[in-house]
Design an enzyme around this catalytic site. Structure first.
Site, PDB file in Angstrom:
ATOM      1  N   ASN A  51      24.103  51.378  36.827  1.00  0.00           N
ATOM      2  CA  ASN A  51      23.155  50.664  37.693  1.00  0.00           C
ATOM      3  C   ASN A  51      21.930  50.143  36.944  1.00  0.00           C
ATOM      4  O   ASN A  51      21.528  48.989  37.134  1.00  0.00           O
ATOM      5  CB  ASN A  51      22.690  51.589  38.820  1.00  0.00           C
TER       6      ASN A  51
ATOM      7  N   THR B 182      33.879  52.519  43.938  1.00  0.00           N
ATOM      8  CA  THR B 182      32.789  53.484  44.071  1.00  0.00           C
ATOM      9  C   THR B 182      32.279  53.564  45.510  1.00  0.00           C
ATOM     10  O   THR B 182      32.388  52.581  46.259  1.00  0.00           O
ATOM     11  CB  THR B 182      31.629  53.068  43.139  1.00  0.00           C
ATOM     12  N   ASP B 183      31.694  54.698  45.849  1.00  0.00           N
ATOM     13  CA  ASP B 183      31.078  54.833  47.179  1.00  0.00           C
ATOM     14  C   ASP B 183      29.849  53.941  47.317  1.00  0.00           C
ATOM     15  O   ASP B 183      29.368  53.697  48.424  1.00  0.00           O
ATOM     16  CB  ASP B 183      30.717  56.303  47.465  1.00  0.00           C
ATOM     17  N   GLU B 184      29.339  53.432  46.187  1.00  0.00           N
ATOM     18  CA  GLU B 184      28.106  52.639  46.245  1.00  0.00           C
ATOM     19  C   GLU B 184      28.286  51.317  46.978  1.00  0.00           C
ATOM     20  O   GLU B 184      27.305  50.664  47.332  1.00  0.00           O
ATOM     21  CB  GLU B 184      27.582  52.372  44.837  1.00  0.00           C
TER      22      GLU B 184
ATOM     23  N   TYR C  61      25.203  46.082  40.147  1.00  0.00           N
ATOM     24  CA  TYR C  61      26.429  46.840  39.867  1.00  0.00           C
ATOM     25  C   TYR C  61      27.282  46.983  41.126  1.00  0.00           C
ATOM     26  O   TYR C  61      28.448  46.612  41.160  1.00  0.00           O
ATOM     27  CB  TYR C  61      26.092  48.223  39.296  1.00  0.00           C
TER      28      TYR C  61
ATOM     29  N   LYS D 100      31.046  45.522  42.235  1.00  0.00           N
ATOM     30  CA  LYS D 100      32.180  46.399  42.581  1.00  0.00           C
ATOM     31  C   LYS D 100      32.691  46.041  43.984  1.00  0.00           C
ATOM     32  O   LYS D 100      33.898  45.987  44.222  1.00  0.00           O
ATOM     33  CB  LYS D 100      31.773  47.874  42.528  1.00  0.00           C
TER      34      LYS D 100
HETATM   35  P1  NAD Z   1      32.287  53.839  31.610  1.00  0.00           P
HETATM   36  O1  NAD Z   1      31.160  52.855  31.495  1.00  0.00           O
HETATM   37  O2  NAD Z   1      32.146  55.182  31.010  1.00  0.00           O
HETATM   38  O3  NAD Z   1      33.617  53.197  31.006  1.00  0.00           O
HETATM   39  C1  NAD Z   1      33.976  51.861  31.211  1.00  0.00           C
HETATM   40  C2  NAD Z   1      35.067  51.513  30.207  1.00  0.00           C
HETATM   41  O4  NAD Z   1      35.482  50.146  30.464  1.00  0.00           O
HETATM   42  C3  NAD Z   1      34.618  51.567  28.752  1.00  0.00           C
HETATM   43  O5  NAD Z   1      35.588  52.202  27.961  1.00  0.00           O
HETATM   44  C4  NAD Z   1      34.489  50.102  28.354  1.00  0.00           C
HETATM   45  O6  NAD Z   1      34.730  49.871  26.974  1.00  0.00           O
HETATM   46  C5  NAD Z   1      35.547  49.462  29.226  1.00  0.00           C
HETATM   47  N1  NAD Z   1      35.269  48.038  29.485  1.00  0.00           N
HETATM   48  C6  NAD Z   1      34.111  47.479  29.903  1.00  0.00           C
HETATM   49  N2  NAD Z   1      34.251  46.145  29.989  1.00  0.00           N
HETATM   50  C7  NAD Z   1      35.524  45.855  29.654  1.00  0.00           C
HETATM   51  C8  NAD Z   1      36.288  44.663  29.583  1.00  0.00           C
HETATM   52  N3  NAD Z   1      35.737  43.465  29.869  1.00  0.00           N
HETATM   53  N4  NAD Z   1      37.586  44.744  29.202  1.00  0.00           N
HETATM   54  C9  NAD Z   1      38.152  45.939  28.911  1.00  0.00           C
HETATM   55  N5  NAD Z   1      37.482  47.101  28.947  1.00  0.00           N
HETATM   56  C10 NAD Z   1      36.186  47.062  29.325  1.00  0.00           C
HETATM   57  O7  NAD Z   1      32.574  53.925  33.180  1.00  0.00           O
HETATM   58  P2  NAD Z   1      33.040  55.173  34.065  1.00  0.00           P
HETATM   59  O8  NAD Z   1      31.843  55.907  34.526  1.00  0.00           O
HETATM   60  O9  NAD Z   1      34.128  55.868  33.378  1.00  0.00           O
HETATM   61  O10 NAD Z   1      33.624  54.390  35.336  1.00  0.00           O
HETATM   62  C11 NAD Z   1      34.981  53.966  35.357  1.00  0.00           C
HETATM   63  C12 NAD Z   1      35.274  53.317  36.686  1.00  0.00           C
HETATM   64  O11 NAD Z   1      35.043  54.233  37.744  1.00  0.00           O
HETATM   65  C13 NAD Z   1      34.417  52.095  37.002  1.00  0.00           C
HETATM   66  O12 NAD Z   1      35.224  51.131  37.633  1.00  0.00           O
HETATM   67  C14 NAD Z   1      33.357  52.617  37.948  1.00  0.00           C
HETATM   68  O13 NAD Z   1      32.899  51.608  38.808  1.00  0.00           O
HETATM   69  C15 NAD Z   1      34.158  53.661  38.705  1.00  0.00           C
HETATM   70  N6  NAD Z   1      33.386  54.778  39.284  1.00  0.00           N
HETATM   71  C16 NAD Z   1      32.538  55.502  38.515  1.00  0.00           C
HETATM   72  C17 NAD Z   1      31.884  56.605  39.058  1.00  0.00           C
HETATM   73  C18 NAD Z   1      30.969  57.472  38.210  1.00  0.00           C
HETATM   74  O14 NAD Z   1      30.406  58.424  38.713  1.00  0.00           O
HETATM   75  N7  NAD Z   1      30.801  57.215  36.914  1.00  0.00           N
HETATM   76  C19 NAD Z   1      32.074  56.938  40.390  1.00  0.00           C
HETATM   77  C20 NAD Z   1      32.940  56.150  41.166  1.00  0.00           C
HETATM   78  C21 NAD Z   1      33.592  55.080  40.596  1.00  0.00           C
HETATM   79  O1  TDX Z   2      17.374  59.635  33.774  1.00  0.00           O
HETATM   80  C1  TDX Z   2      17.717  59.538  34.958  1.00  0.00           C
HETATM   81  N1  TDX Z   2      16.945  60.123  35.932  1.00  0.00           N
HETATM   82  C2  TDX Z   2      17.256  60.077  37.253  1.00  0.00           C
HETATM   83  O2  TDX Z   2      16.517  60.613  38.092  1.00  0.00           O
HETATM   84  C3  TDX Z   2      18.924  58.846  35.364  1.00  0.00           C
HETATM   85  C4  TDX Z   2      19.790  58.198  34.330  1.00  0.00           C
HETATM   86  C5  TDX Z   2      19.238  58.822  36.696  1.00  0.00           C
HETATM   87  N2  TDX Z   2      18.434  59.403  37.625  1.00  0.00           N
HETATM   88  C6  TDX Z   2      18.854  59.405  39.042  1.00  0.00           C
HETATM   89  C7  TDX Z   2      19.284  58.082  39.614  1.00  0.00           C
HETATM   90  C8  TDX Z   2      20.344  58.490  40.620  1.00  0.00           C
HETATM   91  O3  TDX Z   2      19.723  58.857  41.843  1.00  0.00           O
HETATM   92  O4  TDX Z   2      20.017  60.240  39.092  1.00  0.00           O
HETATM   93  C9  TDX Z   2      20.986  59.739  40.028  1.00  0.00           C
HETATM   94  C10 TDX Z   2      22.289  59.470  39.302  1.00  0.00           C
HETATM   95  O5  TDX Z   2      22.075  58.370  38.439  1.00  0.00           O
HETATM   96  P1  TDX Z   2      23.263  57.717  37.556  1.00  0.00           P
HETATM   97  O6  TDX Z   2      23.861  58.755  36.686  1.00  0.00           O
HETATM   98  O7  TDX Z   2      22.735  56.481  36.940  1.00  0.00           O
HETATM   99  O8  TDX Z   2      24.362  57.411  38.684  1.00  0.00           O
HETATM  100  P2  TDX Z   2      24.357  56.476  39.993  1.00  0.00           P
HETATM  101  O9  TDX Z   2      23.379  55.384  39.904  1.00  0.00           O
HETATM  102  O10 TDX Z   2      24.331  57.385  41.174  1.00  0.00           O
HETATM  103  O11 TDX Z   2      25.831  55.807  39.855  1.00  0.00           O
HETATM  104  C11 TDX Z   2      26.950  56.613  39.421  1.00  0.00           C
HETATM  105  O12 TDX Z   2      27.765  56.970  40.521  1.00  0.00           O
HETATM  106  C12 TDX Z   2      28.489  55.954  41.133  1.00  0.00           C
HETATM  107  C13 TDX Z   2      27.781  55.869  38.385  1.00  0.00           C
HETATM  108  O13 TDX Z   2      26.955  55.510  37.301  1.00  0.00           O
HETATM  109  C14 TDX Z   2      28.457  54.670  38.975  1.00  0.00           C
HETATM  110  O14 TDX Z   2      29.319  54.067  38.023  1.00  0.00           O
HETATM  111  C15 TDX Z   2      29.272  55.129  40.152  1.00  0.00           C
HETATM  112  O15 TDX Z   2      29.819  54.009  40.799  1.00  0.00           O
END
Ligand code: NAD
Ligand code: TDX
Length: 352
Positions: free
Chosen positions: A104, A141-143, A168, A172
């Site tokens: 984000n 994502t739930d977002e 972001y 999505k």
């Molecule tokens: P991440 O940023 O750790 O990984 C993303 C990966 O995608 C990386 O390996 C990057 O190299 C690759 N990538 C980016 N752009 C690309 C492109 N144009 N072509 C090919 N590869 C590419 O992300 P994450 O946290 O592992 O999230 C993965 C998926 O899950 C995302 O779709 C995200 O929206 C979803 N998601 C994440 C969370 C969370 O908490 N992190 C929660 C719900 C859903």
């Molecule tokens: O340094 C920090 N301090 C802080 O207070 C950071 C990096 C985040 N935060 C807060 C912001 C959010 O309320 O913590 C919470 C979690 O932040 P993030 O890790 O950036 O996650 P969030 O924005 O909730 O989104 C994540 O969950 C949904 C993932 O990054 C997304 O990819 C996914 O879709």
């Protein structure tokens, strides 16, 4: 139950995609073909330990229509790692689409790569899936549902209207809508899952939990946004992988499934749990500038997934999961140390 022999995992070198690749290789007979552009968030090392005959790694961009087309046509393995070449002789029969720009704060600083990868990239994959009639599972994502008030008694369900807040989450949401349209109009065999906040090993240190753990490990103070009362619904990434497999193999085509593990906690609580487990004073952190448009609360009702597909989480003890995650970052300093400086410099420039 559908069976798959060769699955493309886009974004499989990122946090959740690599955990899924490990899970599939460990728990099923499927071959995994990872397609990943290795952006700042991707790391080839995340896939270490997977036997070469179970994994093909393709370094490439999901927006590259020719590459995607050649992978589905079975002629694209020229871009694959030499070590793994020839490992995947079965045609690709499913795409599990994780690749995205996922942070984000980055989307607020520069939304352009989010529109490109999340929207254009999903479009490119859908067109190829349509052409080759390949099963498509979209990771979302739930977002996309926006946020809830802290005192709102409801949680997100599959029926909740879309109301994304950030660049972001809006990209999505856009990608989800493309998937729905390609399914209904062209008959692409697609499903979507919208998951809550993941935690666990291999998460990039820009994200909340690993940022705070690694701050403490290198003598920096953790940073909390706003009033610290924003609520996230935490799920261990292995439970996410298990749920995605259920949806891929047993989910109904055209359906959306919400994934969550009843893990609501506010950021202050999570940070203080980390401080306590790492032997620090619970007040030993800095309050920093809030995120613009910061979503207040996410909460998932995963009833449909539990009822229809029989899934339930196994990591139900958050304290235990957090402890293991802290240990992972302690034991894998070489995985994150090289990018710590640059990650923190970016935050410092934003007043965070
Ligand atoms: P991440 O940023 O750790 O990984 C993303 C990966 O995608 C990386 O390996 C990057 O190299 C690759 N990538 C980016 N752009 C690309 C492109 N144009 N072509 C090919 N590869 C590419 O992300 P994450 O946290 O592992 O999230 C993965 C998926 O899950 C995302 O779709 C995200 O929206 C979803 N998601 C994440 C969370 C969370 O908490 N992190 C929660 C719900 C859903
Ligand atoms: O340094 C920090 N301090 C802080 O207070 C950071 C990096 C985040 N935060 C807060 C912001 C959010 O309320 O913590 C919470 C979690 O932040 P993030 O890790 O950036 O996650 P969030 O924005 O909730 O989104 C994540 O969950 C949904 C993932 O990054 C997304 O990819 C996914 O879709």
């Amino acid at each position: 139950m559908a069976e798959y022999r060769n699955i493309i995992v886009t974004g499989g070198a990122g946090f959740i995609g690599s955990n899924f690749a490990h899970w599939v290789v460990k728990n099923t007979d499927a071959h995994v073909t990872v397609l990943d552009a290795l952006t700042y968030a991707g790391n080839r090392a995340n896939l270490e330990g997977i036997p070469a005959d179970r994994l093909t790694f393709v370094h490439g961009d999901i927006c590259d229509a020719d590459l995607v087309e050649s992978l589905l046509a079975g002629s694209g393995m020229g871009a694959a790692d030499a070590g793994a070449a020839g490992a995947a002789d079965a045609p690709v029969d499913a795409i599990v689409h994780y690749a995205a720009e996922s942070h984000n704060d980055n989307s607020i600083a520069d939304p352009a790569p989010f529109v490109r990868t999340n929207v254009q990239g999903t479009f490119t994959l859908l067109e190829a899936a349509r052409e080759h009639d390949v099963r498509f599972h979209h990771i979302s994502t739930d977002e996309v549902y926006g946020d809830l008030a802290l005192d709102d008694p409801t949680r997100f369900t599959e029926e909740t209207p879309y109301r994304p807040s950030s660049p972001y989450s809006s990209t999505k949401a856009s990608s989800d809508l493309l998937v729905r349209a390609w399914c209904r109009t062209y008959g692409v065999r697609a499903t979507i899952s919208n998951c809550s906040n993941n935690y666990g090993p291999y998460q990039h240190i820009e994200k909340f939990i690993p940022r705070q753990i690694t701050n403490i490990l290198c003598g920096r103070r953790p940073k909390l946004y706003g009033d610290g009362l924003n609520v996230r619904d935490w799920i261990h990434t292995e439970d996410h992988s298990r749920a995605v497999w259920e949806v891929l193999t047993k989910g109904r085509i055209g359906e959306t499934y919400l994934i969550g593990a009843d893990g609501e906690r506010n950021n202050l609580e999570v940070l203080q749990a980390i401080l306590e487990r790492m032997g620090k004073d619970p007040e030993d952190f800095d309050w920093v500038r809030d995120r613009p448009g910061h979503d207040r609360r996410y909460a998932i009702d995963a009833g449909k997934l539990r009822r229809e597909l029989g899934w339930s989480p196994i990591h139900t003890d958050f304290a235990e999961g957090l402890e293991a995650t802290i240990r992972w970052y302690e034991e894998n300093r070489s995985w994150w140390q090289a990018v710590k400086q640059v990650t923190e410099a970016k935050y410092a420039a934003q007043g965070q």
